[in-house]
Design a protein around this motif. Structure first.
Motif, PDB file in Angstrom:
ATOM      1  N   TYR A  17       7.309 -40.448 -55.077  1.00  0.00           N
ATOM      2  CA  TYR A  17       7.531 -39.376 -54.093  1.00  0.00           C
ATOM      3  C   TYR A  17       7.729 -39.939 -52.687  1.00  0.00           C
ATOM      4  O   TYR A  17       8.744 -39.679 -52.040  1.00  0.00           O
ATOM      5  CB  TYR A  17       6.393 -38.348 -54.095  1.00  0.00           C
ATOM      6  N   ARG A 196      14.432 -34.106 -60.863  1.00  0.00           N
ATOM      7  CA  ARG A 196      15.025 -33.310 -59.786  1.00  0.00           C
ATOM      8  C   ARG A 196      14.108 -32.164 -59.361  1.00  0.00           C
ATOM      9  O   ARG A 196      13.974 -31.863 -58.168  1.00  0.00           O
ATOM     10  CB  ARG A 196      16.396 -32.774 -60.221  1.00  0.00           C
ATOM     11  N   ASP A 197      13.448 -31.525 -60.329  1.00  0.00           N
ATOM     12  CA  ASP A 197      12.504 -30.452 -60.006  1.00  0.00           C
ATOM     13  C   ASP A 197      11.316 -31.008 -59.229  1.00  0.00           C
ATOM     14  O   ASP A 197      10.841 -30.390 -58.265  1.00  0.00           O
ATOM     15  CB  ASP A 197      12.004 -29.777 -61.291  1.00  0.00           C
ATOM     16  N   ASN A 200      12.378 -31.749 -55.661  1.00  0.00           N
ATOM     17  CA  ASN A 200      12.517 -30.513 -54.884  1.00  0.00           C
ATOM     18  C   ASN A 200      11.159 -29.956 -54.461  1.00  0.00           C
ATOM     19  O   ASN A 200      10.987 -29.481 -53.333  1.00  0.00           O
ATOM     20  CB  ASN A 200      13.292 -29.459 -55.684  1.00  0.00           C
ATOM     21  N   SER A 201      10.186 -30.022 -55.369  1.00  0.00           N
ATOM     22  CA  SER A 201       8.838 -29.537 -55.048  1.00  0.00           C
ATOM     23  C   SER A 201       8.234 -30.359 -53.925  1.00  0.00           C
ATOM     24  O   SER A 201       7.609 -29.822 -52.997  1.00  0.00           O
ATOM     25  CB  SER A 201       7.939 -29.617 -56.291  1.00  0.00           C
ATOM     26  N   ARG A 203       9.873 -32.083 -51.641  1.00  0.00           N
ATOM     27  CA  ARG A 203      10.623 -31.818 -50.407  1.00  0.00           C
ATOM     28  C   ARG A 203      10.128 -30.561 -49.679  1.00  0.00           C
ATOM     29  O   ARG A 203      10.252 -30.446 -48.468  1.00  0.00           O
ATOM     30  CB  ARG A 203      12.116 -31.648 -50.732  1.00  0.00           C
ATOM     31  N   ASN A 204       9.574 -29.622 -50.429  1.00  0.00           N
ATOM     32  CA  ASN A 204       9.148 -28.365 -49.840  1.00  0.00           C
ATOM     33  C   ASN A 204       7.737 -28.414 -49.242  1.00  0.00           C
ATOM     34  O   ASN A 204       7.265 -27.438 -48.646  1.00  0.00           O
ATOM     35  CB  ASN A 204       9.200 -27.238 -50.879  1.00  0.00           C
TER      36      ASN A 204
END
Length: 303
Positions: A17, A196-197, A200-201, A203-204
């Motif tokens: 991450y 990818r999921d 995205n998690s 990144r948020n």
């Protein structure tokens, strides 16, 4: 005319991450990977076959030449994705697949089960990039995305230090051969995680990225200098704690193996694929008794 390409699989020991925000990651190329066998045939179409580790075809497709329109396929979604990758490679190098003498029969073969998460996508991207003579990091960015450490592992036969920098990352080979490697094992959790999921998690989330990168870099540097298992374990545990607090999710040990005596370290997206565990061969019975039967010693997994 025949040509064969090969790329290594990957595991990320540190900076999962955080590597997306520029943290320095210690990445480990694996003894498993994927080959790409290219042949020229008399066919008027472009043929593709993907084989699993047993040599069984798990995907096949027939495309029109140049435009790469699907004519026949065993899986429409995969066919579209593959065509996208090949067309993107062609966009980066217009001469790719443009010649009548170009390879038009391709066989991709994995040497590991697809659900292991060792890089079935990254090894494919790396192989296609070599074939098309394009920057693999550009091809990755235009298709699957991610930090690119897996692309670097595909191209190196020794552990590496990786720091992302768009299309020109910093990659350096390092001497990482822990003398306690006989007490390190990789256990497969049998839960394929969608990278990818997971990205995205991450990144948020709202947190101090600079502070996280600084902490992770310090741990990575210390792990490289580590001589004793005790220190190694302390560093891994600290890394897990930092990421757990950042992601706001419990560690895999807390979730699944709270009564295990050794240390457990997530590798890559949390909650799936392989974890690194410390212990003896006899202690691996703990995981087998819980139904985790795929356990590989360090020396069988890492190049």
């Amino acid at each position: 005319m025949t040509k064969e390409l090969y790329s290594n699989g990957k595991l990320l020991l540190t900076a999962e991450y955080a590597i997306l925000d520029g943290a320095k990651g210690l990445a480990l190329p694996t003894k498993f990977g994927q080959s790409l066998k290219l042949e020229t045939s008399n066919s008027k179409t472009f043929e593709w076959k993907s084989l699993n580790e047993n040599g069984t075809i798990w995907f096949s497709a027939q495309f029109s030449k140049i435009e790469l329109k699907t004519i026949h396929t065993s899986d429409t979604d995969i066919s579209k994705r593959l065509a996208q990758i090949l067309l993107e490679a062609k966009h980066l190098n217009p001469s790719f697949l443009s010649s009548k003498t170009e390879y038009n029969s391709v066989e991709a073969k994995l040497t590991f089960p697809r659900d292991w998460g060792l890089g079935s996508s990254s090894t494919l991207i790396a192989n296609i990039a070599k074939w098309a003579n394009v920057n693999p990091y550009r091809l990755l960015a235009a298709t699957f995305g991610g930090s690119g450490y897996d692309i670097a592992c595909a191209q190196h036969n020794t552990p590496i230090l990786y720091r992302s920098n768009e299309y020109n990352p910093s990659v350096s080979e390092v001497n990482f051969q822990p003398k306690f490697s006989d007490q390190l094992y990789f256990v497969y959790l049998n839960k394929k995680k969608n990278s990818r999921d997971a990205i995205n998690s991450y990144r948020n989330l709202d947190f101090d990225k600079t502070a996280l990168v600084s902490k992770i870099d310090a741990i990575t540097n210390k792990i490289l200098q580590c001589k004793e298992l005790k220190e190694f374990v302390t560093l891994l545990n600290t890394h897990e704690k930092i990421l757990s607090e950042t992601l706001k999710i419990p560690t895999v040990k807390e979730t699944l193996f709270s009564d295990y005596s050794g240390t457990i370290k997530s590798l890559g997206a949390w909650g799936g694929d392989f974890v690194l565990v410390t212990g003896t061969a006899s202690e691996m019975t703990y995981f087998r008794n819980k139904g985790y039967s795929t356990i590989l010693p360090y020396k069988e997994m890492i190049l």
